[in-house]
Design a protein around this motif. Structure first.
Motif, short mmCIF file in Angstrom:
data_model
loop_
_atom_site.label_atom_id
_atom_site.label_comp_id
_atom_site.label_asym_id
_atom_site.label_seq_id
_atom_site.Cartn_x
_atom_site.Cartn_y
_atom_site.Cartn_z
N GLN A 105 50.72 69.39 9.24
CA GLN A 105 50.12 69.30 7.63
C GLN A 105 48.76 68.95 7.83
OE1 GLN A 105 52.80 65.98 6.97
NE2 GLN A 105 55.05 66.95 6.85
N GLU A 106 47.99 68.71 9.14
CA GLU A 106 46.85 68.46 8.89
C GLU A 106 46.04 69.16 8.77
OE1 GLU A 106 45.52 64.80 8.36
OE2 GLU A 106 47.47 64.31 8.05
N ASN A 107 46.39 70.59 8.70
CA ASN A 107 45.68 71.66 9.37
C ASN A 107 45.16 72.08 10.86
OD1 ASN A 107 45.51 72.57 6.58
ND2 ASN A 107 43.91 71.02 6.20
N GLY A 108 45.92 71.61 11.70
CA GLY A 108 45.42 72.32 13.04
C GLY A 108 46.29 73.06 13.74
N MET A 109 46.92 73.31 12.59
CA MET A 109 47.84 74.67 13.19
C MET A 109 48.28 74.90 11.80
SD MET A 109 51.15 73.76 15.51
CE MET A 109 50.33 73.59 16.61
N THR A 110 48.66 76.53 11.73
CA THR A 110 49.26 77.48 10.76
C THR A 110 51.10 76.94 10.44
OG1 THR A 110 50.22 78.78 11.48
CG2 THR A 110 48.29 79.49 11.25
N PRO A 111 51.49 76.52 9.21
CA PRO A 111 52.73 75.77 8.96
C PRO A 111 53.98 76.45 9.56
CG PRO A 111 51.48 75.68 6.92
CD PRO A 111 50.40 76.65 8.12
N PHE A 112 53.65 78.07 9.69
CA PHE A 112 54.67 78.85 10.35
C PHE A 112 55.11 78.69 11.92
CE2 PHE A 112 55.72 82.83 13.21
CZ PHE A 112 57.15 83.46 12.50
N MET A 113 53.35 78.18 12.75
CA MET A 113 53.32 78.02 13.91
C MET A 113 54.39 76.58 14.63
SD MET A 113 52.95 80.06 16.42
CE MET A 113 52.83 79.01 17.63
N GLY A 114 53.56 75.35 13.27
CA GLY A 114 54.21 74.60 12.92
C GLY A 114 56.10 74.13 13.03
N ALA A 115 56.30 74.95 12.21
CA ALA A 115 57.88 74.75 11.94
C ALA A 115 58.47 75.54 12.86
CB ALA A 115 58.05 75.50 10.70
N TRP A 116 58.09 76.32 13.98
CA TRP A 116 58.86 77.69 14.44
C TRP A 116 58.23 76.78 16.21
CZ3 TRP A 116 63.28 80.45 13.76
CH2 TRP A 116 63.07 81.07 12.24
N LEU A 117 57.07 76.25 16.38
CA LEU A 117 57.01 75.66 18.08
C LEU A 117 58.06 75.85 18.35
CD1 LEU A 117 54.39 75.92 19.66
CD2 LEU A 117 54.49 73.09 18.58
N SER A 118 59.12 74.42 18.10
CA SER A 118 60.26 74.32 18.85
C SER A 118 60.07 75.16 19.20
CB SER A 118 60.42 73.10 18.60
OG SER A 118 61.10 73.38 17.29
N SER A 119 60.93 76.11 18.68
CA SER A 119 62.14 77.55 18.52
C SER A 119 61.54 78.22 19.32
CB SER A 119 62.30 78.36 17.62
OG SER A 119 62.75 77.23 16.25
N PHE A 120 59.97 78.81 19.69
CA PHE A 120 59.31 79.52 20.66
C PHE A 120 59.54 78.79 21.82
CE2 PHE A 120 56.65 81.19 16.76
CZ PHE A 120 57.28 81.77 15.96
N ILE A 121 60.07 78.01 21.83
CA ILE A 121 59.04 77.40 23.19
C ILE A 121 60.67 77.48 23.70
CG2 ILE A 121 58.37 75.09 24.49
CD1 ILE A 121 56.21 74.87 22.88
N LEU A 122 61.36 77.01 23.38
CA LEU A 122 62.88 76.59 23.62
C LEU A 122 63.81 78.23 23.67
CD1 LEU A 122 64.69 73.71 22.50
CD2 LEU A 122 62.91 73.84 24.70
N THR A 123 62.83 79.18 22.94
CA THR A 123 63.82 80.60 23.38
C THR A 123 63.45 80.92 24.19
OG1 THR A 123 63.38 81.27 21.14
CG2 THR A 123 63.99 82.51 22.55
N PRO A 124 62.84 81.14 25.45
CA PRO A 124 62.96 81.37 27.31
C PRO A 124 63.66 81.21 27.85
CG PRO A 124 60.45 81.24 25.81
CD PRO A 124 61.28 80.95 25.27
N LEU A 125 63.67 79.44 27.69
CA LEU A 125 64.68 78.82 28.55
C LEU A 125 66.24 79.24 28.34
CD1 LEU A 125 66.08 76.29 29.97
CD2 LEU A 125 66.09 75.05 28.06
N ALA A 126 66.54 79.66 26.86
CA ALA A 126 68.15 79.64 26.26
C ALA A 126 68.64 81.35 26.68
CB ALA A 126 68.53 80.36 24.68
N VAL A 127 66.91 82.61 27.78
CA VAL A 127 66.79 83.69 27.68
C VAL A 127 66.86 83.36 28.96
CG1 VAL A 127 65.83 85.98 28.42
CG2 VAL A 127 65.46 85.00 25.98
N LEU A 128 66.53 82.83 29.64
CA LEU A 128 66.54 82.45 31.26
C LEU A 128 68.38 81.88 31.51
CD1 LEU A 128 65.23 82.38 34.01
CD2 LEU A 128 64.80 80.34 33.47
N LEU A 129 68.42 80.90 31.10
CA LEU A 129 70.36 80.45 31.02
C LEU A 129 70.61 81.30 31.11
CD1 LEU A 129 69.88 76.80 29.40
CD2 LEU A 129 69.95 77.84 31.86
#
Length: 477
Positions: free
Chosen positions: A421-445
């Protein structure tokens, strides 16, 4: 195999439904707690409170649904592993992927339903919820005035110590601050012992009848030097009537739905249309500002330099052509123009930043429609293999893991949105950041559960320390 699929699906659905209902009830209580100030002391009937809660319920689903899937997956597969049912399946040649097949199909269907719910039901409910909150004090005149606090009603701020009567229209201890119509504060104060609200459904005028009171009014003298004396007028009255225009406030039902411009109220198609308009608007503003700036400083646009007439070369010190008085005037004009241009740039930059933040909010709302779909898959493929690894069912260890994972997901999601929201990153990355970070955990488990590897391989962790100890303390032969 159909019997096994039915058994797994029935077990998961039972757990999922129970968990969803419990969590939904908890989040509803949180909503009531957040908006208790809007419900308490308003003399609202049961039907209006039910409407308030009904309109607020759909917004809770994107929080409750992924958490419910995560917890239900851990509990279901944890129970199967704890009761050695997975061991029996594997001895019969049924792998974890095969056991998860029927539930994966269910999660796919649930994700599709979640998308349509997020795209259609939630915007409509948000539209109703925000407008309901906006008009909750407008259902009947007495609701516009709460006890013990100043209430903004038209051009008046009204405070009453106590309300009584069947409709709450009998007022005791009335204090009124009348706002100035030219925006210079409150110049009039009215105090009365008691009063009464009189209204009619056929009229948009709320009549406030005051008894036994005083009227104070500040007087602004025409001469400026007399204003420091702060003169005022005071009068008393036995009965005083104030007519308040409630044409925009007094409604017999909560049907005023004028608030309809927030990003949470829009569907995917509406967000696309709105974003297209907002982007065109900000581009036009940038072009307009650049053209105005060039015109202000006198730089011609779209003019070929070779067509310009030839001029004599100017001296290096151009100010030497003028007298001292002219130099002073020129420098003053330059400083003034520079200050004006700088102010214009700063103002325009702030306006463009606000418009970009508005665009970012709409983009985040757009991506959120799809994030909830992926979140359902993500939480299932984290919870199912995690339950098979820890081999614990029930409400103990699974709840601990579920809460830790979901808090991590929710924190990263909120953090990413705030930065976007404050232009620190793109809205796409802001919305999907949590999914991108936790997806490797899902693959590993999933990998570790499929290959019967524990949650943590202690040999891998301890091996470096064992080598160091052997070097420090070599074995004695």
């Amino acid at each position: 195999m159909k019997i096994l699929d039915k058994y797994l699906l029935k077990t998961f659905l039972t757990t999922f439904t129970t968990v969803f209902v419990i969590l939904f009830f908890i989040f509803i209580l949180q909503t009531v707690w957040l908006f208790i100030s809007e419900l308490a002391g308003k003399d609202l009937d049961l039907l209006m409170i039910i409407k308030f809660l009904a309109f607020s319920m759909p917004r809770i689903v994107p929080l409750v649904l992924p958490l419910s899937i995560l917890l239900a997956s851990i509990m279901t597969f944890g129970n199967l592993a704890e009761n050695y049912e997975f061991a029996a399946m594997k001895s019969s040649g049924i792998s974890l992927q095969r056991a998860m097949r029927s539930l994966t199909v269910f999660i796919v269907l649930l994700s599709i339903v979640a998308f349509f719910f997020s795209n259609n039901v939630i915007p409509y409910a948000e539209y109703k919820f925000i407008n309901f909150r906006k008009n909750i004090a407008q259902v009947k005149p007495a609701l516009a005035i709460a006890e013990g606090q100043f209430n903004d009603v038209g051009f008046y701020n009204i405070k009453v110590n106590k309300k009584s009567g069947e409709q709450g229209n009998i007022l005791t201890g009335v204090t009124i601050h009348k706002k100035s119509r030219i925006g210079d504060g409150s110049k009039t104060v009215i105090k009365a012992k008691d009063g009464e609200l009189i209204s009619s459904e056929q009229s948009s005028i709320l009549q406030l009848v005051l008894n036994d009171g005083y009227y104070y009014e500040d007087i602004v003298p025409k001469k400026y030097e007399d204003r420091n004396k702060m003169p005022f007028a005071k009068s008393s009255f036995k009965k005083h009537i104030i007519n308040i225009d409630l044409s925009e406030l007094n409604k017999t039902d909560v049907t005023d739905e004028s608030v309809a411009n927030t990003n949470t109220m829009l569907t995917v198609n509406e967000l696309k249309y709105t974003l297209d308009s907002l982007n065109k608007n900000i581009k036009n503003d940038i072009i307009s500002f650049s053209e105005n700036s060039n015109m202000r400083v006198g730089i011609p646009l779209n003019k070929k330099l070779e067509k310009a007439p030839k001029r004599k070369p100017l001296p290096k010190d151009i100010l030497s052509l003028y007298t001292l008085e002219q130099k002073s005037d020129i420098l003053k004009i330059a400083v003034s123009n520079l200050a004006s241009t700088t102010y214009s740039i700063d103002t325009t930059k702030a306006e463009l930043d606000n418009k970009q933040k508005n665009i970012n909010k709409h983009l985040l709302a757009f991506y959120d429609k799809f994030v909830i779909v992926f979140a359902c898959f993500l939480m299932f493929f984290i919870g199912a293999p995690l339950g098979a690894i820890i081999r614990k069912g029930g409400l103990g260890l699974p709840i601990v893991f579920a809460i830790l994972i979901f808090i991590t997901f929710h924190f990263i999601n909120t953090f990413g949105k705030r930065i976007a929201q404050e232009n620190g990153m793109t809205p796409f990355m802001g919305a999907w950041l949590s999914s991108f970070i936790l997806t490797p955990l899902a693959v590993l488990l999933t990998y570790r559960a499929t290959n019967d590897i524990g949650l943590i391989n202690m040999d891998v962790v301890l091996a470096p320390f064992q080598k160091i100890i052997k070097k420090i303390l070599p074995s004695q032969n």
